[in-house]
Motif scaffolding. Structure first.
Motif, PDB file in Angstrom:
ATOM      1  N   GLY A 112     -72.134 -12.893 136.756  1.00 49.88           N
ATOM      2  CA  GLY A 112     -72.306 -11.763 135.844  1.00 49.88           C
ATOM      3  C   GLY A 112     -71.018 -11.384 135.147  1.00 49.88           C
ATOM      4  N   GLY A 113     -69.914 -11.332 135.895  1.00 48.52           N
ATOM      5  CA  GLY A 113     -68.631 -11.026 135.273  1.00 48.52           C
ATOM      6  C   GLY A 113     -68.175 -12.108 134.312  1.00 48.52           C
ATOM      7  N   ALA A 114     -68.410 -13.380 134.655  1.00 48.66           N
ATOM      8  CA  ALA A 114     -68.025 -14.473 133.765  1.00 48.66           C
ATOM      9  C   ALA A 114     -68.805 -14.412 132.459  1.00 48.66           C
ATOM     10  CB  ALA A 114     -68.245 -15.816 134.457  1.00 48.66           C
ATOM     11  N   THR A 115     -70.090 -14.080 132.539  1.00 50.93           N
ATOM     12  CA  THR A 115     -70.895 -13.957 131.321  1.00 50.93           C
ATOM     13  C   THR A 115     -70.402 -12.804 130.456  1.00 50.93           C
ATOM     14  OG1 THR A 115     -72.811 -14.832 132.521  1.00 50.93           O
ATOM     15  CG2 THR A 115     -73.230 -13.680 130.457  1.00 50.93           C
ATOM     16  N   PHE A 116     -70.109 -11.661 131.085  1.00 54.54           N
ATOM     17  CA  PHE A 116     -69.627 -10.502 130.330  1.00 54.54           C
ATOM     18  C   PHE A 116     -68.305 -10.801 129.633  1.00 54.54           C
ATOM     19  CE2 PHE A 116     -67.236  -6.448 130.232  1.00 54.54           C
ATOM     20  CZ  PHE A 116     -68.067  -5.740 129.379  1.00 54.54           C
ATOM     21  N   LEU A 117     -67.366 -11.427 130.346  1.00 56.90           N
ATOM     22  CA  LEU A 117     -66.085 -11.757 129.736  1.00 56.90           C
ATOM     23  C   LEU A 117     -66.233 -12.814 128.649  1.00 56.90           C
ATOM     24  CD1 LEU A 117     -63.783 -11.844 132.907  1.00 56.90           C
ATOM     25  CD2 LEU A 117     -64.018 -10.010 131.216  1.00 56.90           C
ATOM     26  N   ALA A 118     -67.149 -13.776 128.848  1.00 53.40           N
ATOM     27  CA  ALA A 118     -67.368 -14.805 127.831  1.00 53.40           C
ATOM     28  C   ALA A 118     -67.961 -14.207 126.565  1.00 53.40           C
ATOM     29  CB  ALA A 118     -68.283 -15.892 128.386  1.00 53.40           C
ATOM     30  N   VAL A 119     -68.851 -13.236 126.715  1.00 52.50           N
ATOM     31  CA  VAL A 119     -69.436 -12.581 125.536  1.00 52.50           C
ATOM     32  C   VAL A 119     -68.375 -11.807 124.767  1.00 52.50           C
ATOM     33  CG1 VAL A 119     -71.078 -10.816 124.793  1.00 52.50           C
ATOM     34  CG2 VAL A 119     -71.749 -12.473 126.519  1.00 52.50           C
ATOM     35  N   LEU A 120     -67.564 -11.037 125.477  1.00 51.53           N
ATOM     36  CA  LEU A 120     -66.515 -10.277 124.801  1.00 51.53           C
ATOM     37  C   LEU A 120     -65.497 -11.200 124.133  1.00 51.53           C
ATOM     38  CD1 LEU A 120     -65.763  -7.398 127.357  1.00 51.53           C
ATOM     39  CD2 LEU A 120     -67.177  -7.297 125.307  1.00 51.53           C
ATOM     40  N   GLY A 121     -65.030 -12.200 124.872  1.00 50.43           N
ATOM     41  CA  GLY A 121     -64.035 -13.105 124.310  1.00 50.43           C
ATOM     42  C   GLY A 121     -64.578 -13.945 123.169  1.00 50.43           C
ATOM     43  N   GLY A 122     -65.795 -14.478 123.322  1.00 48.70           N
ATOM     44  CA  GLY A 122     -66.376 -15.286 122.258  1.00 48.70           C
ATOM     45  C   GLY A 122     -66.624 -14.489 121.000  1.00 48.70           C
ATOM     46  N   TYR A 123     -67.090 -13.252 121.146  1.00 49.05           N
ATOM     47  CA  TYR A 123     -67.325 -12.398 119.978  1.00 49.05           C
ATOM     48  C   TYR A 123     -66.014 -12.067 119.271  1.00 49.05           C
ATOM     49  CZ  TYR A 123     -68.534  -8.203 117.307  1.00 49.05           C
ATOM     50  OH  TYR A 123     -68.690  -7.270 116.314  1.00 49.05           O
ATOM     51  N   GLY A 124     -64.992 -11.743 120.051  1.00 48.05           N
ATOM     52  CA  GLY A 124     -63.708 -11.423 119.440  1.00 48.05           C
ATOM     53  C   GLY A 124     -63.093 -12.611 118.723  1.00 48.05           C
ATOM     54  N   LEU A 125     -63.170 -13.785 119.316  1.00 47.34           N
ATOM     55  CA  LEU A 125     -62.600 -14.972 118.686  1.00 47.34           C
ATOM     56  C   LEU A 125     -63.397 -15.407 117.463  1.00 47.34           C
ATOM     57  CD1 LEU A 125     -61.755 -17.016 121.908  1.00 47.34           C
ATOM     58  CD2 LEU A 125     -60.113 -15.991 120.325  1.00 47.34           C
ATOM     59  N   ALA A 126     -64.683 -15.108 117.440  1.00 50.48           N
ATOM     60  CA  ALA A 126     -65.521 -15.538 116.326  1.00 50.48           C
ATOM     61  C   ALA A 126     -65.427 -14.604 115.127  1.00 50.48           C
ATOM     62  CB  ALA A 126     -66.979 -15.647 116.787  1.00 50.48           C
ATOM     63  N   LYS A 127     -65.241 -13.304 115.375  1.00 50.26           N
ATOM     64  CA  LYS A 127     -65.375 -12.337 114.286  1.00 50.26           C
ATOM     65  C   LYS A 127     -64.078 -11.612 113.938  1.00 50.26           C
ATOM     66  CE  LYS A 127     -69.517 -13.358 113.556  1.00 50.26           C
ATOM     67  NZ  LYS A 127     -69.852 -14.080 112.314  1.00 50.26           N
ATOM     68  N   PHE A 128     -62.984 -11.920 114.586  1.00 50.10           N
ATOM     69  CA  PHE A 128     -61.716 -11.265 114.278  1.00 50.10           C
ATOM     70  C   PHE A 128     -60.660 -12.341 114.034  1.00 50.10           C
ATOM     71  CE2 PHE A 128     -64.064  -8.126 116.700  1.00 50.10           C
ATOM     72  CZ  PHE A 128     -63.874  -6.969 115.951  1.00 50.10           C
ATOM     73  N   THR A 129     -59.742 -12.030 113.138  1.00 51.12           N
ATOM     74  CA  THR A 129     -58.639 -12.929 112.806  1.00 51.12           C
ATOM     75  C   THR A 129     -57.342 -12.320 113.309  1.00 51.12           C
ATOM     76  OG1 THR A 129     -59.822 -13.678 110.825  1.00 51.12           O
ATOM     77  CG2 THR A 129     -57.458 -14.142 110.950  1.00 51.12           C
ATOM     78  N   PHE A 130     -56.548 -13.119 113.989  1.00 53.99           N
ATOM     79  CA  PHE A 130     -55.288 -12.643 114.551  1.00 53.99           C
ATOM     80  C   PHE A 130     -54.331 -13.827 114.660  1.00 53.99           C
ATOM     81  CE2 PHE A 130     -58.334 -13.650 117.860  1.00 53.99           C
ATOM     82  CZ  PHE A 130     -57.637 -14.527 118.674  1.00 53.99           C
ATOM     83  N   PRO A 131     -53.042 -13.581 114.735  1.00 51.48           N
ATOM     84  CA  PRO A 131     -52.075 -14.683 114.859  1.00 51.48           C
ATOM     85  C   PRO A 131     -52.264 -15.435 116.186  1.00 51.48           C
ATOM     86  CG  PRO A 131     -50.995 -12.651 114.164  1.00 51.48           C
ATOM     87  CD  PRO A 131     -52.379 -12.273 114.549  1.00 51.48           C
ATOM     88  N   GLY A 132     -52.160 -16.729 116.106  1.00 50.99           N
ATOM     89  CA  GLY A 132     -52.291 -17.557 117.295  1.00 50.99           C
ATOM     90  C   GLY A 132     -53.722 -17.914 117.649  1.00 50.99           C
ATOM     91  N   LYS A 133     -54.667 -17.726 116.744  1.00 44.05           N
ATOM     92  CA  LYS A 133     -56.065 -18.006 117.032  1.00 44.05           C
ATOM     93  C   LYS A 133     -56.288 -19.504 117.270  1.00 44.05           C
ATOM     94  CE  LYS A 133     -60.709 -17.086 115.269  1.00 44.05           C
ATOM     95  NZ  LYS A 133     -61.490 -16.441 114.173  1.00 44.05           N
ATOM     96  N   ARG A 134     -55.597 -20.341 116.496  1.00 46.60           N
ATOM     97  CA  ARG A 134     -55.744 -21.779 116.696  1.00 46.60           C
ATOM     98  C   ARG A 134     -55.176 -22.214 118.038  1.00 46.60           C
ATOM     99  NH1 ARG A 134     -54.510 -24.851 110.919  1.00 46.60           N
ATOM    100  NH2 ARG A 134     -56.242 -23.878 109.741  1.00 46.60           N
TER     101      ARG A 134
END
Length: 310
Positions: A112-134
């Motif tokens: 459950g915790g892994a799914t929650f963290l994966a959702v937050l991290g995947g959403y942030g990486l997909a929809k936000f731009t920040f330095p060091g994304k690559r």
């Protein structure tokens, strides 16, 4: 009155139009194409996958003696399934129930915790731009490629210095990291949530947290269920990590507990309980089968999302 000798004009019938030749039926694109080779290969794969389950189900109906003396893929002697289940649940002061509760605890917190963290991290990486994304993308891909067994020993040494070995946290905390789940949610969120929808929500004054929970999270449902199924199966079947982290049988998951029963016959004075091992294995896979059957439509939708571009 017409004269008797006059001829009345007759209307000529129009010549019948030549009948058009019957149109040939075009093969419908909706009709599935049948292939004998595909059918045979699919049947062989299905048989290969189902034979272990059939053997497990049949063997769970046998006693200890008939399990060793009879053919594995057919019934023998009395039908002892219910008696085996009762013995499995009550053997050694209901230790199997304790192992089942431990496994549910590891799955609830770890998966459950892994799914929650994966959702937050995947959403942030997909929809936000920040330095060091690559660079983050490269790290995630590299983490997916690294097998979990290669990190088991360093993880054990680190948890040993922290004094967390032989505790449930030694299994739960490493299970919170799922690089594949993070990558899957990253890809799914990129396709499932239009950027225009987020811009419209921001224009209307919606904050990022409210936008995520009220707009983005419902759209991520199929991907969440997909990641949850993968993490649940990985945590439920996890064997090597608890093997090196847990020494107290009271904190064993089902995988370690059934292996301990199986090795019991090789110890001095140990009682062989192979019928209980088989029955326990059958009871262990029942929750996973039920989860897959119940969440099958979400799972298939999650895997197919983004595969066709309109």
């Amino acid at each position: 009155m017409a004269r008797s000798g006059s001829l009345t004009p007759t209307r000529e019938r129009p010549a019948a139009a030549p009948s058009a030749p019957p149109a040939r039926r075009r093969p419908s694109s909706d009709r599935p194409r049948r292939s004998v080779l595909t059918t045979v290969l699919t049947s062989l794969v299905a048989i290969y996958a189902l034979i272990p389950l059939v053997w497990l189900l049949i063997s769970a109906t046998k006693t200890q003696k008939s399990l060793l003396d009879s053919f594995g893929l057919w019934f023998s002697g009395d039908f002892a399934l219910w008696d085996n289940i009762r013995q499995t649940l009550t053997y050694d002061d209901h230790i199997f129930v304790r192992w089942l509760l431990n496994t549910l605890l590891y799955v609830a917190l770890g998966a459950g915790g892994a799914t929650f963290l994966a959702v937050l991290g995947g959403y942030g990486l997909a929809k936000f731009t920040f330095p060091g994304k690559r660079a983050v993308f490269a790290v995630v891909i590299g983490a997916v490629a690294v097998p979990g067994a290669a990190l088991a020993v360093p993880t054990f040494l680190m948890f040993s210095k922290m004094g967390l070995t032989n505790t449930p946290w030694a299994v739960v905390i490493p299970s919170l990291i799922s690089p594949f789940g993070l990558y899957l949610m990253w890809v799914f969120a990129s396709e499932a949530i239009p950027d225009e929808l987020l811009e419209a929500a921001r224009v209307d004054g919606s904050g990022e947290i409210r936008t995520f929970f009220r707009i983005s999270l419902p759209l991520l449902g199929p991907g969440i269920v997909t990641v949850l199924l993968f993490t649940v199966v990985a945590t439920w079947n996890n064997y090597f990590l608890p093997l090196i982290m847990i020494k107290d049988p009271d904190w064993y998951p089902l995988t370690l507990g059934l292996n301990a029963w199986n090795a019991q016959a090789a110890t001095a004075g140990g009682q062989p309980v192979f019928n209980l091992v088989v029955t326990g294995s059958l009871l262990t896979i029942v929750p996973l089968i039920a989860a897959f059957l119940f969440l099958q439509r979400f799972w298939q939708s999650g895997l197919a999302a983004g595969s066709v571009k309109e």
